[in-house]
Design an enzyme around this catalytic site. Sequence first.
Site, PDB file in Angstrom:
ATOM      1  N   TYR A   8      34.409  24.166  53.914  1.00 49.04           N
ATOM      2  CA  TYR A   8      34.331  25.216  52.890  1.00 49.04           C
ATOM      3  C   TYR A   8      35.693  25.466  52.244  1.00 49.04           C
ATOM      4  O   TYR A   8      36.730  25.492  52.899  1.00 49.04           O
ATOM      5  CB  TYR A   8      33.808  26.538  53.466  1.00 49.04           C
ATOM      6  CG  TYR A   8      33.870  27.620  52.429  1.00 49.04           C
ATOM      7  CD1 TYR A   8      32.963  27.640  51.383  1.00 49.04           C
ATOM      8  CD2 TYR A   8      34.906  28.553  52.428  1.00 49.04           C
ATOM      9  CE1 TYR A   8      33.059  28.569  50.367  1.00 49.04           C
ATOM     10  CE2 TYR A   8      35.006  29.491  51.414  1.00 49.04           C
ATOM     11  CZ  TYR A   8      34.087  29.493  50.396  1.00 49.04           C
ATOM     12  OH  TYR A   8      34.203  30.408  49.384  1.00 49.04           O
TER      13      TYR A   8
ATOM     14  N   ASP B 134      32.111  32.475  40.051  1.00 48.29           N
ATOM     15  CA  ASP B 134      30.776  32.883  39.630  1.00 48.29           C
ATOM     16  C   ASP B 134      30.658  34.404  39.535  1.00 48.29           C
ATOM     17  O   ASP B 134      29.634  34.999  39.877  1.00 48.29           O
ATOM     18  CB  ASP B 134      29.688  32.293  40.520  1.00 48.29           C
ATOM     19  CG  ASP B 134      29.913  32.518  41.998  1.00 48.29           C
ATOM     20  OD1 ASP B 134      31.051  32.764  42.402  1.00 48.29           O
ATOM     21  OD2 ASP B 134      28.940  32.433  42.766  1.00 48.29           O
TER      22      ASP B 134
ATOM     23  N   ASP C 237      39.099  32.121  55.025  1.00 48.04           N
ATOM     24  CA  ASP C 237      37.661  32.368  54.929  1.00 48.04           C
ATOM     25  C   ASP C 237      36.911  31.438  55.873  1.00 48.04           C
ATOM     26  O   ASP C 237      36.895  30.222  55.687  1.00 48.04           O
ATOM     27  CB  ASP C 237      37.205  32.130  53.484  1.00 48.04           C
ATOM     28  CG  ASP C 237      35.759  32.557  53.250  1.00 48.04           C
ATOM     29  OD1 ASP C 237      35.090  32.980  54.215  1.00 48.04           O
ATOM     30  OD2 ASP C 237      35.295  32.452  52.103  1.00 48.04           O
TER      31      ASP C 237
ATOM     32  N   ARG D  62      33.859  43.505  51.363  1.00 45.21           N
ATOM     33  CA  ARG D  62      33.994  42.414  50.401  1.00 45.21           C
ATOM     34  C   ARG D  62      32.688  42.148  49.660  1.00 45.21           C
ATOM     35  O   ARG D  62      32.358  40.994  49.369  1.00 45.21           O
ATOM     36  CB  ARG D  62      34.433  41.137  51.127  1.00 45.21           C
ATOM     37  CG  ARG D  62      35.926  41.024  51.217  1.00 45.21           C
ATOM     38  CD  ARG D  62      36.373  39.646  51.609  1.00 45.21           C
ATOM     39  NE  ARG D  62      35.675  38.564  50.969  1.00 45.21           N
ATOM     40  CZ  ARG D  62      35.880  38.185  49.718  1.00 45.21           C
ATOM     41  NH1 ARG D  62      36.736  38.816  48.944  1.00 45.21           N
ATOM     42  NH2 ARG D  62      35.211  37.163  49.221  1.00 45.21           N
TER      43      ARG D  62
ATOM     44  N   HIS E 261      33.654  31.742  56.234  1.00 45.73           N
ATOM     45  CA  HIS E 261      32.415  31.553  55.461  1.00 45.73           C
ATOM     46  C   HIS E 261      31.183  31.461  56.344  1.00 45.73           C
ATOM     47  O   HIS E 261      30.251  30.687  56.079  1.00 45.73           O
ATOM     48  CB  HIS E 261      32.522  30.339  54.531  1.00 45.73           C
ATOM     49  CG  HIS E 261      31.863  30.569  53.213  1.00 45.73           C
ATOM     50  ND1 HIS E 261      30.728  29.902  52.816  1.00 45.73           N
ATOM     51  CD2 HIS E 261      32.178  31.406  52.204  1.00 45.73           C
ATOM     52  CE1 HIS E 261      30.362  30.302  51.617  1.00 45.73           C
ATOM     53  NE2 HIS E 261      31.234  31.228  51.220  1.00 45.73           N
TER      54      HIS E 261
ATOM     55  N   HIS F 169      34.490  40.847  46.146  1.00 42.21           N
ATOM     56  CA  HIS F 169      34.318  39.415  45.934  1.00 42.21           C
ATOM     57  C   HIS F 169      34.618  39.080  44.470  1.00 42.21           C
ATOM     58  O   HIS F 169      34.091  39.711  43.566  1.00 42.21           O
ATOM     59  CB  HIS F 169      32.865  39.058  46.268  1.00 42.21           C
ATOM     60  CG  HIS F 169      32.581  37.603  46.370  1.00 42.21           C
ATOM     61  ND1 HIS F 169      31.417  37.044  45.886  1.00 42.21           N
ATOM     62  CD2 HIS F 169      33.292  36.589  46.908  1.00 42.21           C
ATOM     63  CE1 HIS F 169      31.411  35.757  46.124  1.00 42.21           C
ATOM     64  NE2 HIS F 169      32.538  35.441  46.745  1.00 42.21           N
TER      65      HIS F 169
ATOM     66  N   HIS G 176      43.491  31.062  45.692  1.00 38.82           N
ATOM     67  CA  HIS G 176      43.122  30.076  46.701  1.00 38.82           C
ATOM     68  C   HIS G 176      44.033  28.857  46.662  1.00 38.82           C
ATOM     69  O   HIS G 176      44.294  28.294  45.590  1.00 38.82           O
ATOM     70  CB  HIS G 176      41.683  29.615  46.484  1.00 38.82           C
ATOM     71  CG  HIS G 176      40.694  30.734  46.439  1.00 38.82           C
ATOM     72  ND1 HIS G 176      39.429  30.589  45.914  1.00 38.82           N
ATOM     73  CD2 HIS G 176      40.764  32.032  46.847  1.00 38.82           C
ATOM     74  CE1 HIS G 176      38.776  31.734  45.995  1.00 38.82           C
ATOM     75  NE2 HIS G 176      39.569  32.621  46.561  1.00 38.82           N
TER      76      HIS G 176
ATOM     77  N   GLU H  45      38.230  36.396  56.795  1.00 36.83           N
ATOM     78  CA  GLU H  45      37.067  36.745  55.975  1.00 36.83           C
ATOM     79  C   GLU H  45      35.773  36.140  56.515  1.00 36.83           C
ATOM     80  O   GLU H  45      35.727  34.973  56.906  1.00 36.83           O
ATOM     81  CB  GLU H  45      37.325  36.228  54.557  1.00 36.83           C
ATOM     82  CG  GLU H  45      36.192  36.433  53.584  1.00 36.83           C
ATOM     83  CD  GLU H  45      36.516  35.811  52.239  1.00 36.83           C
ATOM     84  OE1 GLU H  45      35.565  35.475  51.509  1.00 36.83           O
ATOM     85  OE2 GLU H  45      37.702  35.651  51.911  1.00 36.83           O
TER      86      GLU H  45
ATOM     87  N   GLU I  21      30.491  39.508  51.652  1.00 34.06           N
ATOM     88  CA  GLU I  21      30.167  38.697  50.483  1.00 34.06           C
ATOM     89  C   GLU I  21      28.671  38.496  50.308  1.00 34.06           C
ATOM     90  O   GLU I  21      28.163  38.479  49.188  1.00 34.06           O
ATOM     91  CB  GLU I  21      30.871  37.348  50.628  1.00 34.06           C
ATOM     92  CG  GLU I  21      30.636  36.374  49.512  1.00 34.06           C
ATOM     93  CD  GLU I  21      31.467  35.113  49.692  1.00 34.06           C
ATOM     94  OE1 GLU I  21      30.969  34.037  49.342  1.00 34.06           O
ATOM     95  OE2 GLU I  21      32.614  35.221  50.176  1.00 34.06           O
TER      96      GLU I  21
ATOM     97  N   GLU J 180      40.215  39.619  45.132  1.00 32.47           N
ATOM     98  CA  GLU J 180      40.082  38.168  44.957  1.00 32.47           C
ATOM     99  C   GLU J 180      39.946  37.864  43.474  1.00 32.47           C
ATOM    100  O   GLU J 180      39.258  38.585  42.740  1.00 32.47           O
ATOM    101  CB  GLU J 180      38.844  37.652  45.695  1.00 32.47           C
ATOM    102  CG  GLU J 180      38.665  36.151  45.577  1.00 32.47           C
ATOM    103  CD  GLU J 180      37.421  35.639  46.283  1.00 32.47           C
ATOM    104  OE1 GLU J 180      37.388  34.447  46.637  1.00 32.47           O
ATOM    105  OE2 GLU J 180      36.478  36.434  46.482  1.00 32.47           O
TER     106      GLU J 180
END
Length: 409
Positions: free
Chosen positions: A162, A319, A213, A286, A215, A315, A126, A239, A265, A342
């Site tokens: 985002y 996290d 993205d 994803r 999002h 994804h 990113h 995305e 996601e 990713e």
Amino acid sequence: MTVRIEKIRCIATAPADIRLVVVKVETSDSGLYGLGCATFTQRPSAVIEAVESYLDPFLRGRDVNEIEDIFQSSYVSSYWRQGPVLNNALSGVDMALWDIKGKRAGMPVHDLLGGKTRMAAPVYVHASGRDFAEVTDRARALMAEGFRHVRIQSEVPGQSTYGTESDLKTHEQVNGPTSPQNIFEPADYARLAPRLFEHVRSELGDEVELLHDVHERLPAPLAMQLAKDLEPYRLFFLEDALPPEELTYFRRLREASHVPLAMGELFTNVNEYLPLIREQLIDFIRVHISDVGGLSMARKIAALCEFFSVRTAWHGPGDTSPIGHAANLALDVSISNFGIQEFTVFNQATLDVFPGCPELRDGMLWPNDAPGWGIELDEELAAKFPYPDHPFNGAWPAIRRRDGSCVKP
């Protein structure tokens, strides 16, 4: 000799200040155990409760070889199913059993899945910034490190955008409906994004694959217009253009633009992604592997996608625990329809807590060829990284328009 499950418990740790949940399955074979990822960072306590209060007593005494039956019987044991809490609980156990199977066989998990089809998995990382110049500089720095795929995101001035530092600040504080720190206007963002790509392409040329993205933050008509506006800049993919609640719009989105689409996601239910794959309305799947139930479910998704020419892009944010990344990678290197992975670079504390993490080199993630996942967990060190204090206890904060209404997600 039959090896049985003796105990299932969770290890909570946050070496990168992100709440991780790792499941440890202990067995009747002294010293043999498996590790699995059950990280649902917005609801970690609920996952831990599901594992230790329900799956542990349900599965004690089961033969560790019976991965598929354990998955199927655990899946229906709650009667209601396919939500992120229960799927992550299932995932933790499922991945741990694959780890055990690899250790018993003396093989890495990717060999259990049929062996390598590639040496390593190219990743995307990113690059975000306050303005176009900062995004470009960060993307150029990543290219210098050997990355060939970069996701670019730029702030909308004065808004919580985002994938940028303005969005991170929103996650760090409580914001009311009128707080200026959580405002986001979809139309402002949709006008800015094409100009970002025009700038970055003019600066970096075609030497890098660019991703972006959305999002799920745009109404469907704006998402379709944005996809069309981005066509000249040759995206690797766009995305999450739409939220899971608006999947029927993907047919119209497909007709509106030729930009490759990645989605999944937030998916937890097979009925969300099955129509998109079957009708070839997306180009990349994803899903977050632990949110769909673990490796057993993800390899079925990958096999389904292969027959419809949909590639994988699992994804892989911060996290995701190193165990989750290892599961992503086991599939990446063993399937034929891999697309991109990713990845969020591990900090030193994470590498110390999880010795044996996959190696990042030349813009690619290289698998560990040790048995199972090839990753250990230093529990004593993990305990030194408790969950960080957070006003929401990890919950996703509300992003709102100027009139106070919520923006998805």
